[in-house]
Design a protein around this motif. Structure first.
Motif, PDB file in Angstrom:
ATOM      1  N   GLY A  38      -6.815   1.001   7.881  1.00 17.08           N
ATOM      2  CA  GLY A  38      -6.315   0.012   6.935  1.00 17.08           C
ATOM      3  C   GLY A  38      -4.901   0.319   6.482  1.00 17.08           C
ATOM      4  O   GLY A  38      -4.059  -0.571   6.357  1.00 17.08           O
ATOM      5  N   ILE A  39      -4.624   1.600   6.248  1.00 16.92           N
ATOM      6  CA  ILE A  39      -3.278   1.993   5.817  1.00 16.92           C
ATOM      7  C   ILE A  39      -2.278   1.826   6.953  1.00 16.92           C
ATOM      8  O   ILE A  39      -1.158   1.355   6.740  1.00 16.92           O
ATOM      9  CB  ILE A  39      -3.300   3.445   5.300  1.00 16.92           C
ATOM     10  CG1 ILE A  39      -4.084   3.518   4.000  1.00 16.92           C
ATOM     11  CG2 ILE A  39      -1.892   3.988   5.111  1.00 16.92           C
ATOM     12  CD1 ILE A  39      -4.353   4.919   3.519  1.00 16.92           C
ATOM     13  N   GLU A  40      -2.686   2.200   8.160  1.00 15.53           N
ATOM     14  CA  GLU A  40      -1.762   2.109   9.300  1.00 15.53           C
ATOM     15  C   GLU A  40      -1.441   0.667   9.679  1.00 15.53           C
ATOM     16  O   GLU A  40      -0.342   0.382  10.145  1.00 15.53           O
ATOM     17  CB  GLU A  40      -2.345   2.838  10.511  1.00 15.53           C
ATOM     18  CG  GLU A  40      -2.311   4.341  10.379  1.00 15.53           C
ATOM     19  CD  GLU A  40      -2.867   5.049  11.596  1.00 15.53           C
ATOM     20  OE1 GLU A  40      -3.455   4.375  12.465  1.00 15.53           O
ATOM     21  OE2 GLU A  40      -2.718   6.271  11.662  1.00 15.53           O
ATOM     22  N   THR A  41      -2.386  -0.237   9.510  1.00 19.82           N
ATOM     23  CA  THR A  41      -2.154  -1.630   9.907  1.00 19.82           C
ATOM     24  C   THR A  41      -1.673  -2.501   8.755  1.00 19.82           C
ATOM     25  O   THR A  41      -1.459  -3.709   8.943  1.00 19.82           O
ATOM     26  CB  THR A  41      -3.439  -2.247  10.498  1.00 19.82           C
ATOM     27  OG1 THR A  41      -4.476  -2.216   9.511  1.00 19.82           O
ATOM     28  CG2 THR A  41      -3.880  -1.491  11.745  1.00 19.82           C
ATOM     29  N   LEU A  42      -1.487  -1.930   7.585  1.00 19.70           N
ATOM     30  CA  LEU A  42      -1.074  -2.726   6.425  1.00 19.70           C
ATOM     31  C   LEU A  42       0.256  -3.451   6.638  1.00 19.70           C
ATOM     32  O   LEU A  42       0.346  -4.654   6.325  1.00 19.70           O
ATOM     33  CB  LEU A  42      -1.014  -1.846   5.175  1.00 19.70           C
ATOM     34  CG  LEU A  42      -0.664  -2.553   3.867  1.00 19.70           C
ATOM     35  CD1 LEU A  42      -1.725  -3.603   3.544  1.00 19.70           C
ATOM     36  CD2 LEU A  42      -0.539  -1.556   2.747  1.00 19.70           C
ATOM     37  N   PRO A  49     -16.609  10.901   7.818  1.00 21.66           N
ATOM     38  CA  PRO A  49     -15.530  10.741   8.800  1.00 21.66           C
ATOM     39  C   PRO A  49     -15.252   9.284   9.158  1.00 21.66           C
ATOM     40  O   PRO A  49     -14.098   8.894   9.342  1.00 21.66           O
ATOM     41  CB  PRO A  49     -16.032  11.519  10.017  1.00 21.66           C
ATOM     42  CG  PRO A  49     -16.972  12.515   9.468  1.00 21.66           C
ATOM     43  CD  PRO A  49     -17.607  11.861   8.285  1.00 21.66           C
ATOM     44  N   PHE A  50     -16.298   8.478   9.254  1.00 20.02           N
ATOM     45  CA  PHE A  50     -16.082   7.072   9.609  1.00 20.02           C
ATOM     46  C   PHE A  50     -15.349   6.330   8.497  1.00 20.02           C
ATOM     47  O   PHE A  50     -14.458   5.520   8.763  1.00 20.02           O
ATOM     48  CB  PHE A  50     -17.413   6.391   9.925  1.00 20.02           C
ATOM     49  CG  PHE A  50     -17.249   4.984  10.414  1.00 20.02           C
ATOM     50  CD1 PHE A  50     -16.617   4.727  11.624  1.00 20.02           C
ATOM     51  CD2 PHE A  50     -17.707   3.912   9.676  1.00 20.02           C
ATOM     52  CE1 PHE A  50     -16.446   3.426  12.081  1.00 20.02           C
ATOM     53  CE2 PHE A  50     -17.552   2.615  10.126  1.00 20.02           C
ATOM     54  CZ  PHE A  50     -16.921   2.370  11.330  1.00 20.02           C
ATOM     55  N   ASN A  51     -15.712   6.602   7.235  1.00 18.54           N
ATOM     56  CA  ASN A  51     -15.000   5.964   6.127  1.00 18.54           C
ATOM     57  C   ASN A  51     -13.545   6.408   6.084  1.00 18.54           C
ATOM     58  O   ASN A  51     -12.656   5.607   5.784  1.00 18.54           O
ATOM     59  CB  ASN A  51     -15.691   6.258   4.805  1.00 18.54           C
ATOM     60  CG  ASN A  51     -16.974   5.496   4.654  1.00 18.54           C
ATOM     61  OD1 ASN A  51     -17.194   4.512   5.340  1.00 18.54           O
ATOM     62  ND2 ASN A  51     -17.838   5.943   3.768  1.00 18.54           N
ATOM     63  N   ALA A  52     -13.296   7.685   6.377  1.00 15.20           N
ATOM     64  CA  ALA A  52     -11.912   8.164   6.446  1.00 15.20           C
ATOM     65  C   ALA A  52     -11.152   7.439   7.548  1.00 15.20           C
ATOM     66  O   ALA A  52      -9.980   7.078   7.372  1.00 15.20           O
ATOM     67  CB  ALA A  52     -11.895   9.672   6.678  1.00 15.20           C
ATOM     68  N   PHE A  53     -11.801   7.217   8.678  1.00 17.46           N
ATOM     69  CA  PHE A  53     -11.176   6.486   9.782  1.00 17.46           C
ATOM     70  C   PHE A  53     -10.842   5.054   9.369  1.00 17.46           C
ATOM     71  O   PHE A  53      -9.743   4.562   9.641  1.00 17.46           O
ATOM     72  CB  PHE A  53     -12.123   6.482  10.986  1.00 17.46           C
ATOM     73  CG  PHE A  53     -11.713   5.554  12.086  1.00 17.46           C
ATOM     74  CD1 PHE A  53     -10.667   5.882  12.939  1.00 17.46           C
ATOM     75  CD2 PHE A  53     -12.362   4.343  12.266  1.00 17.46           C
ATOM     76  CE1 PHE A  53     -10.282   5.019  13.954  1.00 17.46           C
ATOM     77  CE2 PHE A  53     -11.985   3.478  13.271  1.00 17.46           C
ATOM     78  CZ  PHE A  53     -10.941   3.812  14.119  1.00 17.46           C
ATOM     79  N   LEU A  54     -11.773   4.385   8.692  1.00 10.27           N
ATOM     80  CA  LEU A  54     -11.530   3.005   8.278  1.00 10.27           C
ATOM     81  C   LEU A  54     -10.386   2.915   7.276  1.00 10.27           C
ATOM     82  O   LEU A  54      -9.540   2.005   7.360  1.00 10.27           O
ATOM     83  CB  LEU A  54     -12.800   2.406   7.679  1.00 10.27           C
ATOM     84  CG  LEU A  54     -13.943   2.153   8.665  1.00 10.27           C
ATOM     85  CD1 LEU A  54     -15.166   1.633   7.928  1.00 10.27           C
ATOM     86  CD2 LEU A  54     -13.519   1.189   9.754  1.00 10.27           C
ATOM     87  N   ILE A  55     -10.331   3.837   6.333  1.00 10.82           N
ATOM     88  CA  ILE A  55      -9.238   3.842   5.359  1.00 10.82           C
ATOM     89  C   ILE A  55      -7.911   4.079   6.064  1.00 10.82           C
ATOM     90  O   ILE A  55      -6.915   3.414   5.790  1.00 10.82           O
ATOM     91  CB  ILE A  55      -9.499   4.890   4.266  1.00 10.82           C
ATOM     92  CG1 ILE A  55     -10.675   4.445   3.391  1.00 10.82           C
ATOM     93  CG2 ILE A  55      -8.255   5.122   3.416  1.00 10.82           C
ATOM     94  CD1 ILE A  55     -11.162   5.486   2.434  1.00 10.82           C
TER      95      ILE A  55
END
Length: 89
Positions: free
Chosen positions: A68-72, A59-65
């Motif tokens: 990253g996509i949202e702030t790109l 879940p944490f890796n999914a959150f980080l990805i």
């Protein structure tokens, strides 16, 4: 109906999911559910899915990805602005 269950799977050294995990298989006998229910489809779906797709991420890796996509767009705008400032100097 499900050819992957009734035939041997070469990816698992000839394992036949229906024979091993079906309602009359040794796994059902081990669990005491012989003749009542089988788990061949569930086991095959999990095993073949893991083989083809890989394990699911934490879940944490999914959150980080996702972050990253949202702030790109914001990060790319800043990156381009910095590149223009370097070019203009």
């Amino acid at each position: 109906k499900f050819p992957h269950l009734g035939t041997s799977c070469e990816a698992y050294h000839g394992l036949n999911f229906a024979e091993v995990f079906g309602k009359d298989g040794p796994v059902a006998e081990m669990f005491g559910t012989k003749g009542q229910t089988g788990m061949a489809f569930a086991i095959a779906a999990r095993a073949l899915g893991l083989r083809d797709i890989g394990a699911c991420i934490s879940p944490f890796n999914a959150f980080l990805i996702n972050m990253g996509i949202e702030t790109l767009p914001l990060r790319m705008d800043k990156h381009c602005e910095n590149a223009r400032n370097v070019r203009n100097e």
